[in-house]
Design a protein around this motif. Structure first.
Motif, PDB file in Angstrom:
ATOM      1  N   PRO A 114       0.812  -1.224   0.000  1.00 17.57           N
ATOM      2  CA  PRO A 114       0.000   0.000   0.000  1.00 17.57           C
ATOM      3  C   PRO A 114       0.843   1.271   0.000  1.00 17.57           C
ATOM      4  O   PRO A 114       1.865   1.319   0.706  1.00 17.57           O
ATOM      5  CB  PRO A 114      -0.806  -0.128   1.296  1.00 17.57           C
ATOM      6  CG  PRO A 114      -0.891  -1.597   1.550  1.00 17.57           C
ATOM      7  CD  PRO A 114       0.427  -2.151   1.071  1.00 17.57           C
ATOM      8  N   PRO A 115       0.475   2.250  -0.844  1.00 21.51           N
ATOM      9  CA  PRO A 115      -0.787   2.361  -1.594  1.00 21.51           C
ATOM     10  C   PRO A 115      -0.738   1.748  -2.991  1.00 21.51           C
ATOM     11  O   PRO A 115      -1.622   2.010  -3.795  1.00 21.51           O
ATOM     12  CB  PRO A 115      -0.965   3.878  -1.693  1.00 21.51           C
ATOM     13  CG  PRO A 115       0.438   4.389  -1.801  1.00 21.51           C
ATOM     14  CD  PRO A 115       1.257   3.504  -0.909  1.00 21.51           C
ATOM     15  N   HIS A 116       0.287   0.938  -3.288  1.00 19.66           N
ATOM     16  CA  HIS A 116       0.423   0.382  -4.624  1.00 19.66           C
ATOM     17  C   HIS A 116       0.139  -1.120  -4.640  1.00 19.66           C
ATOM     18  O   HIS A 116       0.229  -1.799  -3.611  1.00 19.66           O
ATOM     19  CB  HIS A 116       1.837   0.622  -5.170  1.00 19.66           C
ATOM     20  CG  HIS A 116       2.177   2.065  -5.389  1.00 19.66           C
ATOM     21  ND1 HIS A 116       2.940   2.800  -4.511  1.00 19.66           N
ATOM     22  CD2 HIS A 116       1.843   2.916  -6.379  1.00 19.66           C
ATOM     23  CE1 HIS A 116       3.072   4.036  -4.947  1.00 19.66           C
ATOM     24  NE2 HIS A 116       2.406   4.131  -6.096  1.00 19.66           N
ATOM     25  N   GLY A 130       0.207  -0.229 -10.020  1.00 20.11           N
ATOM     26  CA  GLY A 130      -0.986   0.606 -10.010  1.00 20.11           C
ATOM     27  C   GLY A 130      -1.348   1.019  -8.608  1.00 20.11           C
ATOM     28  O   GLY A 130      -0.702   0.616  -7.631  1.00 20.11           O
ATOM     29  N   GLU A 131      -2.405   1.825  -8.500  1.00 19.27           N
ATOM     30  CA  GLU A 131      -2.877   2.315  -7.208  1.00 19.27           C
ATOM     31  C   GLU A 131      -3.995   1.412  -6.687  1.00 19.27           C
ATOM     32  O   GLU A 131      -4.910   1.066  -7.427  1.00 19.27           O
ATOM     33  CB  GLU A 131      -3.399   3.744  -7.335  1.00 19.27           C
ATOM     34  CG  GLU A 131      -2.386   4.748  -7.859  1.00 19.27           C
ATOM     35  CD  GLU A 131      -1.335   5.095  -6.813  1.00 19.27           C
ATOM     36  OE1 GLU A 131      -1.659   5.003  -5.609  1.00 19.27           O
ATOM     37  OE2 GLU A 131      -0.212   5.451  -7.216  1.00 19.27           O
ATOM     38  N   ILE A 132      -3.887   1.033  -5.410  1.00 23.28           N
ATOM     39  CA  ILE A 132      -4.958   0.276  -4.772  1.00 23.28           C
ATOM     40  C   ILE A 132      -6.225   1.132  -4.762  1.00 23.28           C
ATOM     41  O   ILE A 132      -6.192   2.302  -4.391  1.00 23.28           O
ATOM     42  CB  ILE A 132      -4.555  -0.124  -3.339  1.00 23.28           C
ATOM     43  CG1 ILE A 132      -3.396  -1.114  -3.374  1.00 23.28           C
ATOM     44  CG2 ILE A 132      -5.745  -0.729  -2.583  1.00 23.28           C
ATOM     45  CD1 ILE A 132      -2.835  -1.460  -2.008  1.00 23.28           C
ATOM     46  N   GLY A 133      -7.329   0.554  -5.167  1.00 23.44           N
ATOM     47  CA  GLY A 133      -8.587   1.299  -5.262  1.00 23.44           C
ATOM     48  C   GLY A 133      -8.889   1.694  -6.690  1.00 23.44           C
ATOM     49  O   GLY A 133     -10.044   1.657  -7.120  1.00 23.44           O
ATOM     50  N   GLU A 134      -7.829   2.045  -7.442  1.00 24.92           N
ATOM     51  CA  GLU A 134      -8.006   2.362  -8.858  1.00 24.92           C
ATOM     52  C   GLU A 134      -7.954   1.104  -9.696  1.00 24.92           C
ATOM     53  O   GLU A 134      -8.685   0.957 -10.685  1.00 24.92           O
ATOM     54  CB  GLU A 134      -6.916   3.341  -9.304  1.00 24.92           C
ATOM     55  CG  GLU A 134      -7.069   3.862 -10.695  1.00 24.92           C
ATOM     56  CD  GLU A 134      -5.951   4.841 -11.060  1.00 24.92           C
ATOM     57  OE1 GLU A 134      -4.795   4.380 -11.228  1.00 24.92           O
ATOM     58  OE2 GLU A 134      -6.222   6.038 -11.166  1.00 24.92           O
ATOM     59  N   TRP A 135      -7.051   0.179  -9.350  1.00 20.54           N
ATOM     60  CA  TRP A 135      -6.916  -1.144  -9.942  1.00 20.54           C
ATOM     61  C   TRP A 135      -6.646  -1.114 -11.440  1.00 20.54           C
ATOM     62  O   TRP A 135      -7.191  -1.895 -12.207  1.00 20.54           O
ATOM     63  CB  TRP A 135      -8.136  -2.018  -9.623  1.00 20.54           C
ATOM     64  CG  TRP A 135      -8.386  -2.153  -8.157  1.00 20.54           C
ATOM     65  CD1 TRP A 135      -9.469  -1.722  -7.452  1.00 20.54           C
ATOM     66  CD2 TRP A 135      -7.503  -2.748  -7.185  1.00 20.54           C
ATOM     67  NE1 TRP A 135      -9.334  -2.003  -6.114  1.00 20.54           N
ATOM     68  CE2 TRP A 135      -8.140  -2.641  -5.930  1.00 20.54           C
ATOM     69  CE3 TRP A 135      -6.251  -3.364  -7.258  1.00 20.54           C
ATOM     70  CZ2 TRP A 135      -7.557  -3.124  -4.753  1.00 20.54           C
ATOM     71  CZ3 TRP A 135      -5.678  -3.842  -6.088  1.00 20.54           C
ATOM     72  CH2 TRP A 135      -6.322  -3.716  -4.859  1.00 20.54           C
TER      73      TRP A 135
END
Length: 360
Positions: A114-116, A130-135
């Motif tokens: 996190p956050p990746h 990538g970004e967690i949440g954006e996926w």
């Protein structure tokens, strides 16, 4: 006067007896903590089972944690993640979008830091991030080096094992990207015994609390504690007695490649860091342990890597869905993958002092 002499002799006898008991106790403690005598200690209830959750497939693996959630990746559906809230048991299915199309992948694996999140394939080789949440998995590193196993240890660095074409054996390294990708290898960390490849196979460990990495050999009783600059901090011996890998190789007469001729003797089936502790899944029985326990449970040995001591052991009992494939500790939980289910346990703080997890 005679009465006083009797009391003095009795007192002396009592003191001597207590002293002998203390000496025997300390000697026993020293042997079980430091000597390589294959004797285990099982305290009552260091973990307590909370629940088991059926996840439908046996192809899941633990990709990482964030907050109260555990994320499971899937070997057969690499763009899929299963998110489970460990407190509420709520589940949700997530789909990862690849920004790059038509990637020639063979062995994709997802890992969170996190956050990746990272999508890695060491056979192609490439790493997406990538970004967690954006996926959305975006190109990050390509063709910087092949690797066998990989673990992200910060947002820009991945700890790997690979087979060096120069040394022709397994080595440990760091794959990093700041401006440009950079691969750094340290060929001196692993000690070859037979072929330098199969005999040196092991599990990559990462301790975010102390920013420490490690390595647990699969086929010998040795653990390595390493700093993030790839310098060896210390070597630890487990309580198992196998110091040399017991593997049998078959050599191809044409290209001289080797392969395992028979299943090797496993010593450290899996291992994880938890603060100052290393937990090792051992598939071997110690002294006076009943043979049926290997069918009924998985044995976990706990070591303090700072003190260089064996602490205790405990069982993770098998369920109708199977035995432990992989396990991990996070916050106050132990999460174990068992066939088509995960089992979640509460850690007893008397045995597991919670690490001070860094805010990422």
């Amino acid at each position: 006067m005679i009465t006083n002499n009797i009391y003095i002799k009795l007192l002396g006898t009592i003191i001597l007896s207590i002293g002998l008991v203390v000496i025997v106790f300390l000697s026993s403690e020293s042997q079980i903590h430091h000597n390589n005598a294959f004797t285990r200690r099982y305290p009552p209830h260091p973990i307590n089972r909370l629940y088991e959750l059926n996840v439908g497939f046996n192809s899941y693996y633990i990709a990482g944690f964030e907050g109260k959630d555990v994320y499971l990746g899937n070997h057969t559906a690499p763009k899929h993640l299963l998110r489970i809230n460990l407190a509420t048991k709520d589940t949700s299915h997530l789909k990862i979008t690849f920004q790059t199309q038509n990637l020639p992948f063979r062995n994709l694996r997802t890992a969170l830091y996190p956050p990746h999140f990272f999508i890695m394939d060491g056979t192609s080789p490439f790493v997406l991030r990538g970004e967690i949440g954006e996926w959305i998995a975006k190109p990050w590193i390509k063709d910087a080096g092949y690797f066998l196993k990989a673990v992200p240890i910060d947002s820009n660095k991945i700890y790997i094992s690979t087979v060096s074409t120069v040394f022709r054996r397994t080595v440990l390294g760091l794959l990093e990207k700041k401006d440009e990708p950079k691969l750094e290898l340290n060929p001196d960390l692993l000690t070859p015994q037979i072929d330098g490849i199969f005999d040196s196979d092991g599990t990559l460990l990462f301790n975010g609390d102390s920013n420490t990495i490690g390595y647990a050999y699969l086929y010998r009783n040795e653990l390595l504690i390493i700093n993030p600059e790839l310098n060896l901090i210390k070597k630890l011996k487990t309580i198992d007695t196998i110091t040399t890998a017991k593997i049998h190789l078959a050599i191809d007469s044409i290209d001289q490649t080797s392969q395992l001729k028979a299943p090797p003797l496993m010593v450290n089936k899996a291992a994880v860091f938890y603060g100052d502790l290393v937990l090792v899944h051992s598939p071997r029985l110690g002294k006076n342990e009943p043979a049926h326990m290997l069918k009924e449970a998985s044995i976990i040995d706990v070591y303090n890597w700072r003190k260089d001591t064996y602490e205790f052991s405990f069982y993770i009992h098998s369920t109708e869905n199977g035995s432990v494939k992989k396990f991990h500790l996070y916050n106050t939980w132990l999460v174990a993958l068992m066939g088509k289910s995960i089992s979640v346990y509460q850690l007893d703080s008397a045995f597991f002092a919670p690490p001070s997890f860094k805010t990422k």
